[in-house]
Design an enzyme around this catalytic site. Structure first.
Site, PDB file in Angstrom:
ATOM      1  N   ARG A 153       2.328  -4.692 -10.138  1.00 47.91           N
ATOM      2  CA  ARG A 153       1.356  -3.983  -9.311  1.00 47.91           C
ATOM      3  C   ARG A 153       1.344  -4.654  -7.937  1.00 47.91           C
ATOM      4  O   ARG A 153       1.869  -5.761  -7.778  1.00 47.91           O
ATOM      5  CB  ARG A 153      -0.043  -4.067  -9.935  1.00 47.91           C
ATOM      6  CG  ARG A 153      -0.171  -3.263 -11.213  1.00 47.91           C
ATOM      7  CD  ARG A 153      -1.490  -3.535 -11.909  1.00 47.91           C
ATOM      8  NE  ARG A 153      -2.646  -3.071 -11.153  1.00 47.91           N
ATOM      9  CZ  ARG A 153      -3.915  -3.331 -11.490  1.00 47.91           C
ATOM     10  NH1 ARG A 153      -4.181  -4.064 -12.558  1.00 47.91           N
ATOM     11  NH2 ARG A 153      -4.904  -2.857 -10.761  1.00 47.91           N
ATOM     12  N   HIS A 154       0.738  -3.987  -6.966  1.00 53.83           N
ATOM     13  CA  HIS A 154       0.539  -4.585  -5.642  1.00 53.83           C
ATOM     14  C   HIS A 154      -0.325  -5.847  -5.764  1.00 53.83           C
ATOM     15  O   HIS A 154      -1.019  -6.045  -6.767  1.00 53.83           O
ATOM     16  CB  HIS A 154      -0.175  -3.576  -4.749  1.00 53.83           C
ATOM     17  CG  HIS A 154      -1.421  -3.042  -5.394  1.00 53.83           C
ATOM     18  ND1 HIS A 154      -2.617  -3.715  -5.356  1.00 53.83           N
ATOM     19  CD2 HIS A 154      -1.631  -1.949  -6.155  1.00 53.83           C
ATOM     20  CE1 HIS A 154      -3.520  -3.036  -6.038  1.00 53.83           C
ATOM     21  NE2 HIS A 154      -2.953  -1.961  -6.548  1.00 53.83           N
TER      22      HIS A 154
ATOM     23  N   ASN B 172      -9.930  -3.857  -4.823  1.00 56.54           N
ATOM     24  CA  ASN B 172      -9.927  -4.473  -6.167  1.00 56.54           C
ATOM     25  C   ASN B 172     -11.095  -5.441  -6.300  1.00 56.54           C
ATOM     26  O   ASN B 172     -11.731  -5.524  -7.351  1.00 56.54           O
ATOM     27  CB  ASN B 172      -8.626  -5.253  -6.435  1.00 56.54           C
ATOM     28  CG  ASN B 172      -7.422  -4.357  -6.654  1.00 56.54           C
ATOM     29  OD1 ASN B 172      -6.334  -4.646  -6.180  1.00 56.54           O
ATOM     30  ND2 ASN B 172      -7.597  -3.255  -7.380  1.00 56.54           N
TER      31      ASN B 172
ATOM     32  N   ARG C  95      -1.238  -0.923   0.165  1.00 55.52           N
ATOM     33  CA  ARG C  95      -1.252  -2.169  -0.613  1.00 55.52           C
ATOM     34  C   ARG C  95       0.090  -2.490  -1.263  1.00 55.52           C
ATOM     35  O   ARG C  95       0.409  -3.659  -1.486  1.00 55.52           O
ATOM     36  CB  ARG C  95      -2.401  -2.145  -1.643  1.00 55.52           C
ATOM     37  CG  ARG C  95      -2.467  -0.943  -2.576  1.00 55.52           C
ATOM     38  CD  ARG C  95      -3.860  -0.871  -3.197  1.00 55.52           C
ATOM     39  NE  ARG C  95      -4.047   0.158  -4.228  1.00 55.52           N
ATOM     40  CZ  ARG C  95      -4.369   1.426  -3.985  1.00 55.52           C
ATOM     41  NH1 ARG C  95      -4.474   1.846  -2.727  1.00 55.52           N
ATOM     42  NH2 ARG C  95      -4.565   2.272  -4.991  1.00 55.52           N
TER      43      ARG C  95
ATOM     44  N   GLU D 186      -0.755   5.741  -6.867  1.00 52.91           N
ATOM     45  CA  GLU D 186      -1.716   5.600  -7.969  1.00 52.91           C
ATOM     46  C   GLU D 186      -2.293   6.968  -8.351  1.00 52.91           C
ATOM     47  O   GLU D 186      -2.246   7.925  -7.558  1.00 52.91           O
ATOM     48  CB  GLU D 186      -2.838   4.632  -7.538  1.00 52.91           C
ATOM     49  CG  GLU D 186      -3.893   4.343  -8.611  1.00 52.91           C
ATOM     50  CD  GLU D 186      -3.318   3.887  -9.955  1.00 52.91           C
ATOM     51  OE1 GLU D 186      -2.445   4.588 -10.520  1.00 52.91           O
ATOM     52  OE2 GLU D 186      -3.779   2.855 -10.470  1.00 52.91           O
TER      53      GLU D 186
ATOM     54  N   HIS E 142       1.262   0.724  -9.068  1.00 49.69           N
ATOM     55  CA  HIS E 142      -0.178   0.660  -9.358  1.00 49.69           C
ATOM     56  C   HIS E 142      -0.403   0.665 -10.873  1.00 49.69           C
ATOM     57  O   HIS E 142       0.501   0.994 -11.640  1.00 49.69           O
ATOM     58  CB  HIS E 142      -0.869   1.870  -8.727  1.00 49.69           C
ATOM     59  CG  HIS E 142      -0.594   1.991  -7.259  1.00 49.69           C
ATOM     60  ND1 HIS E 142      -1.420   1.470  -6.304  1.00 49.69           N
ATOM     61  CD2 HIS E 142       0.454   2.551  -6.581  1.00 49.69           C
ATOM     62  CE1 HIS E 142      -0.929   1.714  -5.096  1.00 49.69           C
ATOM     63  NE2 HIS E 142       0.213   2.371  -5.248  1.00 49.69           N
TER      64      HIS E 142
HETATM   65  O1  F6P Z   1      -8.744  -0.121 -10.006  1.00 48.54           O
HETATM   66  C1  F6P Z   1      -7.432  -0.050  -9.591  1.00 48.54           C
HETATM   67  C2  F6P Z   1      -6.806   1.260 -10.014  1.00 48.54           C
HETATM   68  O2  F6P Z   1      -5.455   1.216  -9.657  1.00 48.54           O
HETATM   69  C3  F6P Z   1      -7.493   2.511  -9.425  1.00 48.54           C
HETATM   70  O3  F6P Z   1      -7.032   2.897  -8.157  1.00 48.54           O
HETATM   71  C4  F6P Z   1      -7.201   3.527 -10.485  1.00 48.54           C
HETATM   72  O4  F6P Z   1      -8.026   4.669 -10.437  1.00 48.54           O
HETATM   73  C5  F6P Z   1      -7.391   2.699 -11.731  1.00 48.54           C
HETATM   74  O5  F6P Z   1      -6.899   1.421 -11.444  1.00 48.54           O
HETATM   75  C6  F6P Z   1      -6.702   3.264 -12.947  1.00 48.54           C
HETATM   76  O6  F6P Z   1      -7.056   2.565 -14.096  1.00 48.54           O
HETATM   77  P1  F6P Z   1      -7.816   3.291 -15.279  1.00 48.54           P
HETATM   78  O7  F6P Z   1      -6.982   4.479 -15.659  1.00 48.54           O
HETATM   79  O8  F6P Z   1      -7.896   2.261 -16.356  1.00 48.54           O
HETATM   80  O9  F6P Z   1      -9.166   3.737 -14.773  1.00 48.54           O
END
Ligand code: F6P
Length: 229
Positions: free
Chosen positions: A8-9, A15, A90, A113, A181
């Protein structure tokens, strides 16, 4: 023999406060990860080349022993090493210190993402408080749940979006580092490690962890590195 490196970044300013989506820059810690990643991947590229040459030398020596008149095979050319990121800042910042003369760097929208539609740049807590039904709907069915609003995506949508890249990865014989991501990383890892779809949304893929996949005849070998500061 080839390697697919995935991460990941580096940690972003979003974050830190738990905001999803958006297009934030790296935090100070994320920027330090980016510096370390460039050194790490350069070292790995050299190590791979050394292994390749050592194997070649051993093959040539073995051949010479069985047939001293054989003409030794020339050294194999060094593999190309690609670096792919998403189009989000990022991931672009995370490869900032990687030398574009040594690595072929590309930025690809398919690696972005999951797009959270109306909920972009909100925290999970805010979503839970303002839209409890939607929050629970996602919690109960993360794989199929599609974020509301224009362009909002589900895991399944992202699986379909990433699929052409996976086909390309399967075909490719070069080495590659993909900086992406959380959701996309889960999907790529799950594909190569044969994780079933239902488990994909819950796979732990922490920040600052680097995965190396090496496809072998018996399956894919996985090695993990954790950046610890
Ligand atoms: O929080 C970081 C991230 O990359 C968000 O941009 C994204 O919506 C999320 O993680 C995805 O993770 P999950 O599907 O577990 O919510």
């Amino acid at each position: 023999e080839r390697q697919i490196w995935l991460t990941r970044h580096g940690e972003s300013t979003d974050n830190i406060i738990g905001r999803i989506g958006g297009n934030a820059c790296l935090s100070a810690k994320g920027r330090r990860f980016a510096e370390c990643l460039a050194k790490f991947i350069s070292k790995q590229k050299i190590a791979f080349r050394q292994q390749q040459l050592a194997k070649h030398k051993a093959d040539v020596e073995a051949e010479q022993q069985s047939d001293p008149s054989a003409i030794p095979a020339p050294e194999p050319p060094e593999k190309n090493f690609h670096v792919w990121t998403s189009l989000l800042q990022r991931t672009i910042d995370t490869v900032e210190h990687i030398d574009p003369k040594e690595f072929g760097i590309m930025h690809i929208r398919f690696l972005n993402e999951i797009y959270a539609g109306l909920y972009e740049e909100m925290t999970y807590r805010e979503i839970e408080q303002l839209y409890p039904n939607e929050y629970n709907a996602r919690k109960n069915n993360k794989l199929y749940y599609r974020y509301p609003g224009m362009g909002g995506e589900s895991y399944l949508d992202v699986i379909h979006r990433v699929n052409p890249l996976i086909v390309e990865l399967e075909r490719m014989t070069d080495n590659i580092l993909i900086v992406t991501h959380q959701v996309v990383l889960r999907i790529i890892l799950a594909y190569f490690l044969d994780v079933d779809k239902e488990s994909v949304p819950d796979m732990p893929v922490p920040l600052h962890t680097i995965y190396c996949l090496e496809p072998k005849p018996y399956g894919t070998k996985l090695t993990k590195w954790r950046y610890d500061e």
